[in-house]
Design an enzyme around this catalytic site. Sequence first.
Site, PDB file in Angstrom:
ATOM      1  CE  LYS A 190      -2.938   2.540   3.299  1.00 14.67           C
ATOM      2  NZ  LYS A 190      -3.569   2.452   4.639  1.00 14.67           N
TER       3      LYS A 190
ATOM      4  CG  ASP B 165      -5.316   8.214   4.957  1.00 19.78           C
ATOM      5  OD1 ASP B 165      -6.192   8.834   4.312  1.00 19.78           O
ATOM      6  OD2 ASP B 165      -5.560   7.249   5.703  1.00 19.78           O
TER       7      ASP B 165
ATOM      8  CE  LYS C  63      -6.016   8.803   8.400  1.00 16.97           C
ATOM      9  NZ  LYS C  63      -6.475   7.623   9.156  1.00 16.97           N
TER      10      LYS C  63
ATOM     11  CG  ASP D 234      -1.716   5.248   5.304  1.00 17.44           C
ATOM     12  OD1 ASP D 234      -1.569   4.194   5.953  1.00 17.44           O
ATOM     13  OD2 ASP D 234      -2.811   5.619   4.854  1.00 17.44           O
TER      14      ASP D 234
ATOM     15  CG  ASP E 109      -9.459   7.368   7.564  1.00 14.95           C
ATOM     16  OD1 ASP E 109      -8.438   7.454   6.848  1.00 14.95           O
ATOM     17  OD2 ASP E 109      -9.406   7.336   8.809  1.00 14.95           O
TER      18      ASP E 109
ATOM     19  CD  GLU F  59      -6.649   5.277   3.018  1.00 10.17           C
ATOM     20  OE1 GLU F  59      -5.498   4.908   3.329  1.00 10.17           O
ATOM     21  OE2 GLU F  59      -7.534   5.493   3.869  1.00 10.17           O
TER      22      GLU F  59
ATOM     23  NE  ARG G  97     -10.577  -1.252   4.465  1.00 13.81           N
ATOM     24  CZ  ARG G  97     -11.074  -1.418   5.689  1.00 13.81           C
ATOM     25  NH1 ARG G  97     -12.237  -2.027   5.844  1.00 13.81           N
ATOM     26  NH2 ARG G  97     -10.408  -1.013   6.742  1.00 13.81           N
TER      27      ARG G  97
END
Length: 495
Positions: free
Chosen positions: A259, A264, A271, A282, A341, A343, A345
Site C-alpha cells: 500500500k 492520508d 481524520k 501510510d 478513510d 482507502e 483496502r
Amino acid sequence: MSTPKLALTDTKAAKLTADVLVIGTVSGADGPEIAPGGEEVAAAFDGDLAKVLATLGATGKAEEVVKLPASGLRADVLLAVGLGKITGDAPTGEQVRRAAGSAARALSGIGHAATTLGALDLAATVQGTVLGAYSFRKYKSEPGDDPVGQVDLIVPDAKDDAAKHALKGGTAIGESVTIARDLINTPPNDLFPASFAERASELGRSAGLEVEVLDEAALRKGGFGGILGVGAGSSRPPRLVRLRHKGPKAAKKVALVGKGVTFDTGGISLKPAASMDEMTSDMSGAAAVIATMVLVAKLNYPLDVTATVPMVENMPSGTAYRPGDVLSMYGGKTVEILNTDAEGRLILADAIVRAAEDEPDYLIETSTLTGAQVVALGKRTPAVMGDEDFRDRVAKLSQATGEGAWPMPLPEELRGDLDSKLADLANVAGHRWGGMLSAGLFLKEFVAEGLPWAHIDVAGPAYNTNSPWGYTSKGGTGVPVRTIAAVLADIAENG
C-alpha cells in the site's frame, strides 16, 4: 544515510586497535556476566570486569549500555551492552540484534569500533549494527554526528565462506531496511505519487529490475477504479508501479503488493488533527515491498518475483470521492464507499487482482491497513491474515526474524457485515468490532481462488513514534522487509 563499513577479523579482541571495543553482557543471578566472546577482554581486567561493571551500576539487562576506560587493551573505550536474561544455552538472534543495535546507536560519532557480538550470531550482529547506526538527517540544518564509520566483527572463523555469506546477507538485508526507512521518513511534500514512482523506478533500474509505471491515463484506460477513486481528491494524480525480478532457475512465482498512500487525510471522512502528521507513513507497505525487491535483485533470489505497488494521496476536495459513492474496481467488482478513510483496502484490491493475473504461486501483501491492528496487537507486533497454511508459515518466519508477526483469523460471521445495499460489497462494516479482520475479509474477496496469500498489517510496527530502542530508530522502521525476505528465501529453498 551512510552505512558503517563492516569487516571480518579473527584478531584477538584484546589485541585489536580501535576507538571503542564492544562486548556483550548478560543478566546473571548475581549481577552482570560477560557474554561468550568477551573472555579475553575480561582477562585484561584480571577477571574482575563483571565486578567493575556491577560497581558502575550495570546489570546486563537488555539494551543496557555502559562505557569505561579500556585499560590493558588497545582500544580507548570499552562499551558493554546488555543482552538480557538467557533462557537457553545462548542468547537468541533477536537479543543479539537488539544489543548490536543499541551499541551502534551509542557509537554515533565514533570513527572505528570493534565488537565481539559476532561470535554469538554474526548475521544478527551485522543487521543490528547497520540498523542501529541509521539516522535520517536530510532535512536538518545542523548535520549532527555521523554514524560509526567502521566496525570490525571479531569472529574466530573470519576467513570461512559461511562468515562471508553472513556478512554479505546481513548487510544487504540491513541496507534494504534502510531504503524503506528513508522512503517512509521523506515528507509528503517531497514524496507524492509521481515522485514516489520515480524513486521506485530509479531503485528498480539500478538493481536490474524490470520497471513499469502506469500514470493516471493508463490507470483510467485499464479500469483501476479503486486507485483512481482514492486519488481523485488530490492535485497529485496516482500511479501504479510494477517491478519484476526473474532469478536464475526460478521454479516459483511470487507476487508482492504494498500500500502506497503517500499521505492520508482520511479524505471527506477527515481524520482528527492530532497525530495526522504520522500519516506520512501510510506508504510503509509500498516502501517495504520496493526495498525487498532491491534486496531480491541484489542477492539474486532464484524466484520470479513481481511487485505491484499502487501510489495515491488521499485528500478532501471538490473532486474527492465521497461516502455513498460506488467504485468499479479493477476486475469488475463494485464497492460502496461508507468511509473514505478506509482507502488502503481499495487500492490494494485493484493491485491484488492485477497481481493475480500473473498466475503466481504465492501472494504476499502488506500495508498500514487498520488502526484496529494497533488496538489488537500493539505498536510492535504485526498481524498476518490470509490462507491459513501460508499465514502460519509467514508468521513463524516473521517471529524468527525478530519482527514478530502474529497469525489472526478471518471469521466467516464477519463477512456479512460487508454486504452492501447498492454494490457487491461495502468498504467497511457498520460497526467497529473486529475492524482488522473485516479489512482482511474485504481483501480476501479480491484474491484469486486457490491462491495462497498472506496480508501483513503493520499499522503500528511500521512507524515508531517513541524513542529509539534496540536497532529501531524513531520514525519509519522498515517492517516487514525482513519478514518478506525470509518468506521469499524459504519459498526459494522449500517451494
